[in-house]
Design a protein around this motif. Structure first.
Motif, PDB file in Angstrom:
ATOM      1  N   GLY A   1       0.805  -1.213   0.000  1.00  0.00           N
ATOM      2  CA  GLY A   1       0.000   0.000   0.000  1.00  0.00           C
ATOM      3  C   GLY A   1       0.835   1.258   0.000  1.00  0.00           C
ATOM      4  N   ASN A   2       1.980   1.217   0.649  1.00  0.00           N
ATOM      5  CA  ASN A   2       2.855   2.382   0.694  1.00  0.00           C
ATOM      6  C   ASN A   2       3.668   2.488  -0.585  1.00  0.00           C
ATOM      7  OD1 ASN A   2       4.403   4.559   1.514  1.00  0.00           O
ATOM      8  ND2 ASN A   2       5.673   3.384   2.907  1.00  0.00           N
ATOM      9  N   ASP A   3       4.326   1.397  -0.966  1.00  0.00           N
ATOM     10  CA  ASP A   3       5.316   1.521  -2.030  1.00  0.00           C
ATOM     11  C   ASP A   3       4.718   1.616  -3.422  1.00  0.00           C
ATOM     12  OD1 ASP A   3       8.217   1.545  -1.188  1.00  0.00           O
ATOM     13  OD2 ASP A   3       8.336   0.642  -3.173  1.00  0.00           O
ATOM     14  N   THR A   4       3.472   1.200  -3.613  1.00  0.00           N
ATOM     15  CA  THR A   4       2.852   1.376  -4.926  1.00  0.00           C
ATOM     16  C   THR A   4       2.821   2.849  -5.301  1.00  0.00           C
ATOM     17  OG1 THR A   4       1.512  -0.608  -4.647  1.00  0.00           O
ATOM     18  CG2 THR A   4       0.755   1.002  -6.264  1.00  0.00           C
TER      19      THR A   4
ATOM     20  N   HIS B   1       5.680   4.184 -16.236  1.00  0.00           N
ATOM     21  CA  HIS B   1       6.450   3.953 -15.007  1.00  0.00           C
ATOM     22  C   HIS B   1       5.636   3.069 -14.059  1.00  0.00           C
ATOM     23  CE1 HIS B   1       9.659   4.991 -12.061  1.00  0.00           C
ATOM     24  NE2 HIS B   1       8.700   4.711 -11.204  1.00  0.00           N
ATOM     25  N   PRO B   2       5.579   1.761 -14.343  1.00  0.00           N
ATOM     26  CA  PRO B   2       4.867   0.874 -13.418  1.00  0.00           C
ATOM     27  C   PRO B   2       5.601   0.789 -12.091  1.00  0.00           C
ATOM     28  CG  PRO B   2       6.110  -0.400 -15.021  1.00  0.00           C
ATOM     29  CD  PRO B   2       6.225   1.034 -15.455  1.00  0.00           C
ATOM     30  N   PRO B   3       4.884   0.773 -10.969  1.00  0.00           N
ATOM     31  CA  PRO B   3       5.580   0.714  -9.672  1.00  0.00           C
ATOM     32  C   PRO B   3       6.298  -0.605  -9.440  1.00  0.00           C
ATOM     33  CG  PRO B   3       3.191   0.598  -9.383  1.00  0.00           C
ATOM     34  CD  PRO B   3       3.436   0.944 -10.813  1.00  0.00           C
ATOM     35  N   VAL B   4       5.797  -1.683 -10.022  1.00  0.00           N
ATOM     36  CA  VAL B   4       6.401  -3.008  -9.847  1.00  0.00           C
ATOM     37  C   VAL B   4       6.964  -3.465 -11.183  1.00  0.00           C
ATOM     38  CG1 VAL B   4       5.970  -5.418  -9.237  1.00  0.00           C
ATOM     39  CG2 VAL B   4       4.863  -3.589  -7.945  1.00  0.00           C
TER      40      VAL B   4
END
Length: 420
Positions: free
Chosen positions: A262-265, A305-308
């Motif tokens: 939840g934070n790093d996304t 820029h996908p987070p994962v």
């Protein structure tokens, strides 16, 4: 007859190359010539070597893997490229992210009761006020210096962290713990995050997802849940703590998943989108002038820029993918950023097109494991970018962004920009 030899398979495993940027040239070689390619897994940065894996880089194949949980399991070897210690595997498998249907569906339904659209939508005004205050402070900092500011340290880290803490119901005095735990789990490959790495008796790093490394987080989750039962509030932890179907061990795992994912996304996606806009001033001006729609722009920034970067599956049976024979037990890793640039799906994928439609990016995954918090993430990004457009008449790069050393999270550690 074309006798031209295909180029060799490039390495897209080594996390150190991602500190210089996402290797899109290597991804294109894989998509064009080796869409399902074997990757070696050597020892890197003190982490032991692994058996290797299949890298899946075309959009259609990535979607196929993500949707077919019967063939490509999240549970057998969990979802990180690196294998967990065999002694830790039963523990790590308890997380919803590392479950297959039908158990995954049961856990997802339980947490979905707390992660309601109405509860998330009520955070809109809170997020707007927070973004407005953070940008105002960043702009003031820039005006008193040379007109530049680091948007990661000044805006996006706090924005993502505080929004998540509000949603979960974490007291203000404890919110720094969420960032500490996120950095420990996400930044374990990065030398700059070396302070988060714990070594065992043999000098080898301990997996940050092991029971020993999560003991403090789980103890906190139990204490917070007990507090929420005595003092209920309108937050996710209150709902989870009061759910009679949710075992204590499952609640602890949910707290871990929501804290980190939840934070790093948003913590990864937000500066990535701002960097892209800073590098494309004409697109930024279109948005400021109202000549491009912000919701569509958010999707295009997520595509770029996908987070994962990657997620791993394990073949549950012998199968075939893009003409390659995959054996039961093989690791199969999907590459989100490559799929999002697949020319077979996206016209001119290297071009930023804020009005791109359709835009079937896989930045939040696909299939049964599609990101549970995608609606919350999109809401936060729309609010943040909208406030940036209002507050920052100028947005230009003021130096190179510093990227996370990771083949998992597409993180940005520093984003110096000119805003005044």
């Amino acid at each position: 007859m074309n006798l031209r030899q295909a180029p060799p398979v490039p390495d897209v495993f080594d996390p150190r190359q991602y500190a210089a940027g996402v290797p899109h040239a290597a991804y294109r070689v894989l998509r064009d010539h080796h869409p399902v390619a074997w990757q070696d897994e050597p020892e890197v940065l003190g982490w032991p070597a692994g058996p290797g894996f299949w890298a899946v880089t075309r959009h259609a194949d990535v979607v196929r893997v993500l949707k077919d949980s019967a063939t490509y399991s999240s549970h057998l070897g969990t979802t990180q490229i690196r294998d967990p210690d065999p002694a830790d595997l039963p523990f790590v498998r308890r997380m919803m992210l590392n479950q297959d249907p039908p158990e995954h569906g049961r856990l997802r339904r339980l947490v979905s009761r707390a992660f309601t659209r109405g509860r998330i939508d009520r955070f809109t005004s809170v997020a707007q006020e927070r973004a407005r205050a953070l940008f105002a402070q960043a702009l003031e900092t820039a005006r008193t210096s040379d007109g530049t500011v680091d948007l990661v340290t000044a805006v996006t880290d706090d924005y993502a962290l505080l929004n998540l803490a509000d949603l979960l119901g974490v007291p203000g005095s404890d919110r720094g713990l969420l960032l500490h735990w996120t950095q420990r789990v996400i930044g374990y490959q990065d030398p700059d995050e070396a302070g988060t790495v714990v070594l065992d008796a043999d000098g080898k790093p301990v997996n940050p997802r092991s029971p020993a490394m999560l003991r403090d987080m789980f103890a906190y989750a139990r204490q917070l849940a007990a507090h929420k039962r005595r003092h209920p509030a309108d937050d996710v932890l209150t709902t989870l703590a009061q759910d009679p179907e949710l075992a204590d061990a499952e609640l602890e795992m949910f707290f871990f998943l929501l804290t980190v994912a939840g934070n790093d996304t948003v913590r990864s996606a937000a500066p990535g989108g701002l960097l892209i806009l800073a590098e494309h001033p004409e697109s930024y001006e279109l948005l400021r002038a109202g000549k491009a729609e912000l919701p569509r722009a958010v999707e295009e920034l997520l595509r770029r820029h996908p987070p994962v970067l990657t997620f791993r599956r394990t073949a549950a049976r012998d199968t075939e993918l893009a003409g390659r024979r995959i054996r039961a037990g093989d690791k199969v890793v999907v590459f989100h950023a490559s799929a999002n640039h697949d020319e077979r799906v996206f016209a001119a994928p290297d071009r930023l097109d804020l009005s791109r439609t359709p835009n079937p990016h896989v930045s939040f995954g696909d299939g049964p494991h599609v990101c549970l918090g995608a609606h919350f993430a999109r809401l936060q990004l729309r609010v943040l970018y909208g406030e940036a457009l209002r507050a920052l008449p100028v947005l230009r790069p003021a130096g190179s962004a510093r990227r996370l050393t990771s083949n998992f999270i597409n993180g940005i550690k520093s984003l110096p920009v000119q805003v005044a």
